[in-house]
Design a protein around this motif. Sequence first.
Motif, short mmCIF file in Angstrom:
data_model
loop_
_atom_site.label_atom_id
_atom_site.label_comp_id
_atom_site.label_asym_id
_atom_site.label_seq_id
_atom_site.Cartn_x
_atom_site.Cartn_y
_atom_site.Cartn_z
N GLN A 75 -43.02 -37.07 -1.77
CA GLN A 75 -43.41 -36.98 -3.18
C GLN A 75 -43.87 -35.57 -3.47
OE1 GLN A 75 -46.32 -39.89 -4.31
NE2 GLN A 75 -45.17 -41.58 -3.43
N TYR A 76 -43.52 -35.08 -4.66
CA TYR A 76 -43.89 -33.72 -5.07
C TYR A 76 -44.49 -33.75 -6.46
CZ TYR A 76 -40.77 -32.51 -1.28
OH TYR A 76 -40.18 -32.42 -0.06
N LEU A 77 -45.65 -33.14 -6.60
CA LEU A 77 -46.27 -32.97 -7.91
C LEU A 77 -45.90 -31.57 -8.40
CD1 LEU A 77 -48.03 -34.25 -10.07
CD2 LEU A 77 -50.02 -33.27 -8.92
N MET A 78 -45.08 -31.51 -9.42
CA MET A 78 -44.59 -30.24 -9.94
C MET A 78 -45.40 -29.83 -11.17
SD MET A 78 -42.02 -29.59 -8.02
CE MET A 78 -40.64 -30.22 -7.11
N GLN A 79 -45.95 -28.65 -11.15
CA GLN A 79 -46.69 -28.07 -12.26
C GLN A 79 -47.80 -28.99 -12.76
OE1 GLN A 79 -43.71 -27.03 -15.13
NE2 GLN A 79 -42.80 -25.49 -13.81
N ASP A 80 -48.39 -29.74 -11.86
CA ASP A 80 -49.53 -30.61 -12.12
C ASP A 80 -49.28 -31.73 -13.13
OD1 ASP A 80 -51.14 -29.23 -10.33
OD2 ASP A 80 -51.76 -27.78 -11.85
N HIS A 81 -48.04 -31.96 -13.54
CA HIS A 81 -47.84 -33.06 -14.48
C HIS A 81 -46.52 -33.82 -14.32
CE1 HIS A 81 -45.84 -29.74 -16.57
NE2 HIS A 81 -45.13 -30.65 -17.20
N VAL A 82 -45.66 -33.39 -13.42
CA VAL A 82 -44.41 -34.11 -13.17
C VAL A 82 -44.37 -34.50 -11.70
CG1 VAL A 82 -41.91 -33.99 -13.16
CG2 VAL A 82 -43.18 -32.89 -15.00
N LEU A 83 -44.26 -35.79 -11.46
CA LEU A 83 -44.19 -36.30 -10.09
C LEU A 83 -42.73 -36.61 -9.77
CD1 LEU A 83 -45.67 -37.30 -7.53
CD2 LEU A 83 -45.77 -39.55 -8.62
N VAL A 84 -42.20 -35.93 -8.76
CA VAL A 84 -40.83 -36.18 -8.29
C VAL A 84 -40.94 -36.95 -6.98
CG1 VAL A 84 -38.66 -35.16 -7.54
CG2 VAL A 84 -39.97 -34.08 -9.37
N ILE A 85 -40.36 -38.14 -6.95
CA ILE A 85 -40.43 -38.99 -5.77
C ILE A 85 -39.04 -39.07 -5.15
CG2 ILE A 85 -41.00 -41.26 -4.87
CD1 ILE A 85 -42.77 -41.64 -7.37
N MET A 86 -38.90 -38.50 -3.97
CA MET A 86 -37.64 -38.54 -3.24
C MET A 86 -37.66 -39.82 -2.42
SD MET A 86 -34.92 -36.72 -2.84
CE MET A 86 -35.54 -35.17 -3.47
#
Length: 148
Positions: A75-86
């Motif tokens: 899981q990656y939190l991008m720019q503190d507001h978008v969560l990308v879940i691989m």
Amino acid sequence: MAPIWDATYRVINLQVIWAIGLCMVLLSALQYLPYRLLFTIGLLIVFGHNLLDNIVIDTPLWESFIWSSVHSEHQYLMQDHVLVIMQYPFLSLLGVMILGYAAGRLYLPDTNSVFRRKVLRRSGIASIVFFIVIRWINVYGDLHLWKT
């Protein structure tokens, strides 16, 4: 657990559909390789991708993201507001798709149907036996080993 669907796109789940699409794009380029090389690559991926299980790449972010898209969930939190879940890396699916594409040669008009059935029967039986043996010895192919 993140919601399955988010109308604001604050959560992006990369699941099976994204992996299928990416594999199709990759296969569109790989199809120009010689048949034997493509078949060999497919076999190497299917039977060898679990050898990569102990590799962990956490930094830098772009390397970690690429690695998780290829082989590991993350899981990656991008720019503190978008969560990308691989949730579904694509490598193992790519190997299966390559082998399926290569198996298409068995259905060319000049292929003898008796030969096709023989190849399919033998490869099916061998795959089942191989699966049982690998799971029985319990040392490869699953991150969660059997326990009594």
